[in-house]
Design a protein around this motif. Structure first.
Motif, PDB file in Angstrom:
ATOM      1  N   ALA A  94       0.721  -1.270  -0.028  1.00 45.93           N
ATOM      2  CA  ALA A  94       0.098  -0.051  -0.051  1.00 45.93           C
ATOM      3  C   ALA A  94       0.825   1.265  -0.103  1.00 45.93           C
ATOM      4  O   ALA A  94       0.642   2.253  -0.676  1.00 45.93           O
ATOM      5  N   ILE A  95       2.051   1.277   0.693  1.00 47.27           N
ATOM      6  CA  ILE A  95       2.792   2.333   0.789  1.00 47.27           C
ATOM      7  C   ILE A  95       3.221   2.477  -0.546  1.00 47.27           C
ATOM      8  O   ILE A  95       3.492   3.753  -0.962  1.00 47.27           O
ATOM      9  N   VAL A  96       3.852   1.483  -1.117  1.00 45.25           N
ATOM     10  CA  VAL A  96       4.688   1.880  -2.410  1.00 45.25           C
ATOM     11  C   VAL A  96       3.649   2.455  -3.595  1.00 45.25           C
ATOM     12  O   VAL A  96       4.074   3.102  -4.126  1.00 45.25           O
ATOM     13  N   VAL A  97       2.486   1.495  -3.433  1.00 47.01           N
ATOM     14  CA  VAL A  97       1.289   2.020  -4.555  1.00 47.01           C
ATOM     15  C   VAL A  97       1.018   3.587  -4.255  1.00 47.01           C
ATOM     16  O   VAL A  97       1.016   4.436  -5.266  1.00 47.01           O
ATOM     17  N   SER A  98       0.806   4.009  -3.130  1.00 54.14           N
ATOM     18  CA  SER A  98       0.409   5.456  -2.702  1.00 54.14           C
ATOM     19  C   SER A  98       1.527   6.319  -3.173  1.00 54.14           C
ATOM     20  O   SER A  98       1.415   7.311  -3.673  1.00 54.14           O
ATOM     21  N   PHE A  99       2.813   5.764  -2.781  1.00 49.57           N
ATOM     22  CA  PHE A  99       4.038   6.745  -3.113  1.00 49.57           C
ATOM     23  C   PHE A  99       4.051   7.072  -4.752  1.00 49.57           C
ATOM     24  O   PHE A  99       4.419   8.218  -4.983  1.00 49.57           O
ATOM     25  N   VAL A 100       3.984   5.936  -5.395  1.00 44.39           N
ATOM     26  CA  VAL A 100       4.170   6.261  -6.781  1.00 44.39           C
ATOM     27  C   VAL A 100       2.748   6.875  -7.277  1.00 44.39           C
ATOM     28  O   VAL A 100       3.017   8.040  -8.261  1.00 44.39           O
ATOM     29  N   LEU A 101       1.712   7.056  -7.025  1.00 49.14           N
ATOM     30  CA  LEU A 101       0.600   7.633  -7.255  1.00 49.14           C
ATOM     31  C   LEU A 101       0.789   9.265  -6.974  1.00 49.14           C
ATOM     32  O   LEU A 101       0.546   9.998  -7.768  1.00 49.14           O
ATOM     33  N   VAL A 102       0.966   9.426  -5.729  1.00 45.08           N
ATOM     34  CA  VAL A 102       1.325  10.614  -5.028  1.00 45.08           C
ATOM     35  C   VAL A 102       2.318  11.365  -6.053  1.00 45.08           C
ATOM     36  O   VAL A 102       2.209  12.652  -6.432  1.00 45.08           O
ATOM     37  N   VAL A 103       3.586  10.842  -6.208  1.00 46.49           N
ATOM     38  CA  VAL A 103       4.483  11.482  -6.810  1.00 46.49           C
ATOM     39  C   VAL A 103       4.197  11.743  -8.282  1.00 46.49           C
ATOM     40  O   VAL A 103       4.467  12.997  -8.809  1.00 46.49           O
ATOM     41  N   ALA A 104       3.467  10.970  -8.872  1.00 45.46           N
ATOM     42  CA  ALA A 104       3.050  11.149 -10.266  1.00 45.46           C
ATOM     43  C   ALA A 104       1.929  12.264 -10.298  1.00 45.46           C
ATOM     44  O   ALA A 104       2.092  13.021 -11.096  1.00 45.46           O
ATOM     45  N   VAL A 105       1.142  12.361  -9.114  1.00 44.21           N
ATOM     46  CA  VAL A 105       0.183  13.681  -9.286  1.00 44.21           C
ATOM     47  C   VAL A 105       0.842  14.911  -9.281  1.00 44.21           C
ATOM     48  O   VAL A 105       0.870  15.694  -9.751  1.00 44.21           O
ATOM     49  N   ILE A 106       1.764  14.951  -8.210  1.00 44.79           N
ATOM     50  CA  ILE A 106       2.698  16.344  -7.946  1.00 44.79           C
ATOM     51  C   ILE A 106       3.383  16.706  -9.062  1.00 44.79           C
ATOM     52  O   ILE A 106       3.646  18.031  -9.516  1.00 44.79           O
ATOM     53  N   VAL A 107       4.141  15.602  -9.669  1.00 46.97           N
ATOM     54  CA  VAL A 107       4.826  16.246 -10.920  1.00 46.97           C
ATOM     55  C   VAL A 107       4.201  16.671 -11.909  1.00 46.97           C
ATOM     56  O   VAL A 107       4.481  17.490 -12.697  1.00 46.97           O
ATOM     57  N   ILE A 108       3.050  15.844 -12.326  1.00 55.46           N
ATOM     58  CA  ILE A 108       2.115  16.166 -13.444  1.00 55.46           C
ATOM     59  C   ILE A 108       1.432  17.483 -13.129  1.00 55.46           C
ATOM     60  O   ILE A 108       1.400  18.533 -14.043  1.00 55.46           O
ATOM     61  N   ALA A 109       1.241  17.795 -11.967  1.00 53.72           N
ATOM     62  CA  ALA A 109       0.296  19.358 -11.303  1.00 53.72           C
ATOM     63  C   ALA A 109       1.544  20.133 -11.551  1.00 53.72           C
ATOM     64  O   ALA A 109       1.280  21.408 -12.170  1.00 53.72           O
ATOM     65  N   PHE A 110       2.672  19.877 -11.019  1.00 52.76           N
ATOM     66  CA  PHE A 110       3.661  20.925 -11.053  1.00 52.76           C
ATOM     67  C   PHE A 110       4.057  21.347 -12.576  1.00 52.76           C
ATOM     68  O   PHE A 110       4.438  22.541 -12.907  1.00 52.76           O
TER      69      PHE A 110
END
Length: 308
Positions: A94-110
């Motif tokens: 769960a931690i690994v999946v959440s980490f990947v998703l959050v990083v993807a979201v913030i990089v795309i948003a940025f």
């Protein structure tokens, strides 16, 4: 900036301390300190103003720093779970999946928001852009949930604390979790208020933000250090008890102990266990009687082994 420097100094000192204290052990919490240190250090204003222009002057250091914070948050949750015996495969996944998703979201948003030139107040300058709120809320919610989960894990493990240091460390981590959850709510409201143009509401929450942000960092850092220190203190106490028990049992072992020809070992607990077995074997074979001192030494050895 003073608060950021204090946090940076604490985290750097903590990283060095953990590298020393956790020699030959799991280094997850050490990695957490290292990632959080990098996050805080790169946000110290003079360093940020020098470093960001080298990377284009578009606040790239901000997104790198925030990705490091997300990584540190992930290792924090996993490290605390392991430290208190709550690590499970499903939690790791769960931690690994959440980490990947959050990083993807913030990089795309940025990448899609209108970025100002180098600024140490990035969210104040870019926060009116909807993508900026997505950028901030994604990482803030992840941090808040992770710190809250860390606090819950620690509450569930309070009864298992072996030393006062362990107990204090767990409670400090619980406080850090509470502050993290409060900070999450504050930042989400501030980000939405900024996007909606409600600047008065955003400014009214600046004090809670200024208190909960360093408060959560300092509590979590201190709690992790206390857990590691508590573990080392507990280890040393057990080692001293085992060594003392071995010395007190030695005369009895020499008198009636049976040589079971065990292979040699440097582990004191293993040696004590074998000595107890050989003494009991000798007692059964010789049916010898023990003095009060010898009986006390054998009981002490068995008690020391139970806590080793």
């Amino acid at each position: 900036m003073i608060v950021a420097v204090v946090q940076a100094v604490l985290l750097i000192a903590g990283t060095i301390a953990l590298f020393v204290l956790q020699r030959g052990q799991d280094r997850t919490l050490t990695m957490t300190f290292l990632l959080f240190s990098a996050t805080i250090v790169t946000n110290v204003d003079p360093l940020y103003r020098w470093l960001d222009p080298l990377l284009g002057g578009r606040n790239v250091v901000t997104v790198i720093s925030d990705c490091l914070m997300v990584a540190g948050t992930s290792t924090l949750l996993w490290g605390v779970a392991k430290a208190v015996g709550a690590a499970r495969p499903w939690l790791r996944n769960a931690i690994v999946v959440s980490f990947v998703l959050v990083v993807a979201v913030i990089v795309i948003a940025f990448s899609v928001l209108d970025k100002p030139t180098t600024t140490t107040t990035f969210m104040l300058d870019a926060g009116s852009h909807p993508a900026a709120s997505v950028y901030s809320i994604a990482q803030t919610v992840y941090l808040g949930v992770a710190l809250g989960a860390t606090g819950v894990i620690c509450v569930l493990r309070l009864r298992e604390a072996r030393t006062t240091t362990d107990l204090v460390g767990l409670w400090v981590l619980v406080l850090g979790g509470v502050l993290g959850v409060v900070r999450m709510g504050v930042v989400v409201v501030m980000d939405l208020a900024h996007v909606l143009g409600d600047l008065d509401r955003m400014r009214s929450l600046s004090l809670p933000y200024d208190v909960t942000t360093p408060g959560a960092v300092l509590c979590v850092a201190s709690g992790m250090l206390l857990l590691v220190v508590g573990h080392r203190v507990s280890q040393r106490r057990r080692s001293r008890r085992v060594d003392t028990a071995l010395r007190r049992l030695a005369p009895l072992h020499e008198r009636i102990g049976v040589d079971n020809a065990y292979p040699t070992t440097d582990d004191p607990a293993t040696r004590l266990s074998r000595a107890i077995v050989e003494v009991n074997d000798g007692l059964r074979r010789s049916r010898a009687s023990l003095s009060d001192t010898e009986r006390a030494a054998l009981a002490e050895a068995e008690a020391a082994l139970d806590t080793a």
